[in-house]
Design an enzyme around this catalytic site. Structure first.
Site, mmCIF file in Angstrom:
data_model
loop_
_atom_site.group_PDB
_atom_site.id
_atom_site.type_symbol
_atom_site.label_atom_id
_atom_site.label_comp_id
_atom_site.label_asym_id
_atom_site.label_seq_id
_atom_site.Cartn_x
_atom_site.Cartn_y
_atom_site.Cartn_z
ATOM 1 N N HIS A 183 65.526 87.186 10.579
ATOM 2 C CA HIS A 183 64.105 86.865 10.733
ATOM 3 C C HIS A 183 63.515 86.084 9.548
ATOM 4 O O HIS A 183 62.423 86.397 9.064
ATOM 5 C CB HIS A 183 63.288 88.149 10.926
ATOM 6 C CG HIS A 183 63.494 88.820 12.250
ATOM 7 N ND1 HIS A 183 63.890 88.159 13.387
ATOM 8 C CD2 HIS A 183 63.339 90.136 12.623
ATOM 9 C CE1 HIS A 183 63.965 89.023 14.400
ATOM 10 N NE2 HIS A 183 63.656 90.226 13.971
ATOM 11 N N HIS A 203 56.543 88.966 16.974
ATOM 12 C CA HIS A 203 57.260 90.228 17.042
ATOM 13 C C HIS A 203 56.342 91.384 17.435
ATOM 14 O O HIS A 203 56.394 92.462 16.828
ATOM 15 C CB HIS A 203 57.927 90.492 15.685
ATOM 16 C CG HIS A 203 59.195 91.290 15.768
ATOM 17 N ND1 HIS A 203 59.210 92.593 16.176
ATOM 18 C CD2 HIS A 203 60.469 90.965 15.496
ATOM 19 C CE1 HIS A 203 60.462 93.037 16.128
ATOM 20 N NE2 HIS A 203 61.247 92.057 15.731
ATOM 21 N N GLU A 246 60.946 89.038 22.446
ATOM 22 C CA GLU A 246 60.792 87.956 21.474
ATOM 23 C C GLU A 246 61.450 86.683 21.997
ATOM 24 O O GLU A 246 62.670 86.612 22.078
ATOM 25 C CB GLU A 246 61.457 88.355 20.159
ATOM 26 C CG GLU A 246 61.056 89.706 19.641
ATOM 27 C CD GLU A 246 62.146 90.303 18.744
ATOM 28 O OE1 GLU A 246 62.750 89.571 17.948
ATOM 29 O OE2 GLU A 246 62.403 91.506 18.871
HETATM 30 C C1 BGC Z 1 65.864 92.816 15.921
HETATM 31 C C2 BGC Z 1 66.220 94.212 15.507
HETATM 32 C C3 BGC Z 1 65.495 94.532 14.227
HETATM 33 C C4 BGC Z 1 64.016 94.335 14.451
HETATM 34 C C5 BGC Z 1 63.183 94.605 13.236
HETATM 35 C C6 BGC Z 1 64.386 92.739 16.111
HETATM 36 O O1 BGC Z 1 64.019 91.463 16.494
HETATM 37 O O2 BGC Z 1 66.517 92.431 17.097
HETATM 38 O O3 BGC Z 1 67.596 94.351 15.340
HETATM 39 O O4 BGC Z 1 65.750 95.821 13.807
HETATM 40 O O5 BGC Z 1 63.777 93.043 14.896
HETATM 41 O O6 BGC Z 1 63.732 94.057 12.129
#
Ligand code: BGC
Length: 346
Positions: A105, A175, A310
């Site tokens: 991310h 998110h 997402e």
């Molecule tokens: C991911 C997860 C992660 C979460 C928060 C999501 O988009 O797929 O694996 O734990 O984000 O970080």
């Protein structure tokens, strides 16, 4: 029309603002300039009772002290990049590693932790962030613009735009953790979900996509018809074991703006439709939510108390030659859109 008010200061003294807009049907959204975070999204249920359908925090401090990406904009590249590196035109770039040796991310201080500049234009809230060349290892100065709008058709629309002066990788998402029964109403395992995707991108033990696809047919990943999220979540399917539940990207069928998913709150009878022009959508059932700071009005969020949908390029696409490329060429315009539309059902 969005309104703006002072919210708080970050630990390092930067002012953060809260933006609010509502429509005449009773939907109200609140967004922070910190991370472009959707703090609350109030939606009337079947009986007209207002439910806040996204998880969030009351204080800026809580947002600063968590790593769950609650409601935030995610960038430059959503999801995981294996080995925190990629090559463009033969040049290798090393990114910051924030999950073991991988990049998740956008890295250590991704777009979710940046203060975005704001501009209100009628029903549009335009947030901008200038990501310097080399930030978290990514090449190119990236000018990023995200526009939030709320319509009378009960649509929260997010438009993502970006341009870079060097070839780079961009895959922007939001998110939000949705619970259509209300952010403090417990598990989403009873929510009904339908996804317009015939295949997922399986992951290895480190949750890295290896550039392959897996048909959902005859597996607990098949959401081509409505299923309760919890119906098959405890199945022994290897991918579910790896993810601790659903934490997988669907390759969305079709191209261009299209319906990606439908989610229904079993108690509220609120239905959310997700439209996007992105290739993929991560279904994440909040498997690691536990341990987040106390949420709005003291709510204590547990695993599976929310679901994220997402929209994004396929995970690790920059390292997977068979996946559509997430490379944004210098000077090219990135323009992508996701719409969350709300209805109620009988
Ligand atoms: C991911 C997860 C992660 C979460 C928060 C999501 O988009 O797929 O694996 O734990 O984000 O970080």
């Amino acid at each position: 029309m969005f309104t703006k008010r002072y919210f708080d200061k970050t630990a390092d003294g930067q002012s953060v603002f809260l933006f609010e807009n509502s429509n005449s049907n009773g939907i109200k959204v609140q967004i922070l300039s910190y991370g472009g975070t959707v703090v609350s999204l109030q939606v009337p249920d079947r009986q007209g009772k207002i439910r806040d359908v996204v998880l969030g925090y009351d204080t800026l401090k809580s947002y600063e002290n968590q790593d769950k990406y609650l409601g935030a904009l995610v960038g430059r590249c959503a999801n995981r990049i294996g080995g925190s590196c990629f090559s463009i035109s033969g040049k290798r770039y090393l990114l910051s590693s924030n999950e073991n040796k991988n990049h998740l991310h956008g890295g250590m201080t991704g777009f979710d932790k940046k203060i975005w500049a704001d501009q209100i234009e009628g029903e549009n809230l335009i947030l901008s962030y200038l990501s310097p060349h080399g930030e978290e290892g990514y090449p190119g100065t990236l000018t990023t613009k995200v526009t939030y709008s709320l319509s009378e058709q009960n649509e929260l629309c997010i438009t993502y735009e970006a341009v870079s002066d060097l070839d780079t990788v961009v895959s922007l998402t939001n998110h939000c953790y949705f619970n259509l029964n209300g952010h403090d109403s417990g598990k989403i395992e009873g929510h009904f979900l339908k996804i317009n995707g015939d295949q997922i991108t399986p992951v290895n033990r480190e949750m890295i996509s290896l550039g392959t696809s897996l048909p959902v047919a005859d597996s607990p990943f098949d959401f081509r018809e409505f299923h309760p999220i919890g119906e098959r979540i405890h199945d022994t399917h290897e991918q579910l074991r790896i993810g601790g539940g659903y934490d997988h990207n669907y390759i969305l069928n079709g191209q261009g703006m299209r319906l990606a998913a439908e989610l229904m709150g079993d108690e509220s009878k609120i239905k959310m439709l997700v439209y996007t022009d992105m290739d993929g959508m991560q279904l994440y059932t909040g498997n690691f939510l536990k341990g987040a700071p106390a949420g709005k009005n003291g709510a204590v969020y547990q695993n599976r108390d929310a679901v994220c949908l997402e929209t994004q390029f396929l995970p690790n696409a920059v390292n997977c030659p068979d996946f559509p490329s997430p490379i944004l060429r210098a000077g090219e315009n990135y323009h992508r859109q996701t719409i969350y539309r709300f209805e109620t059902i009988e």
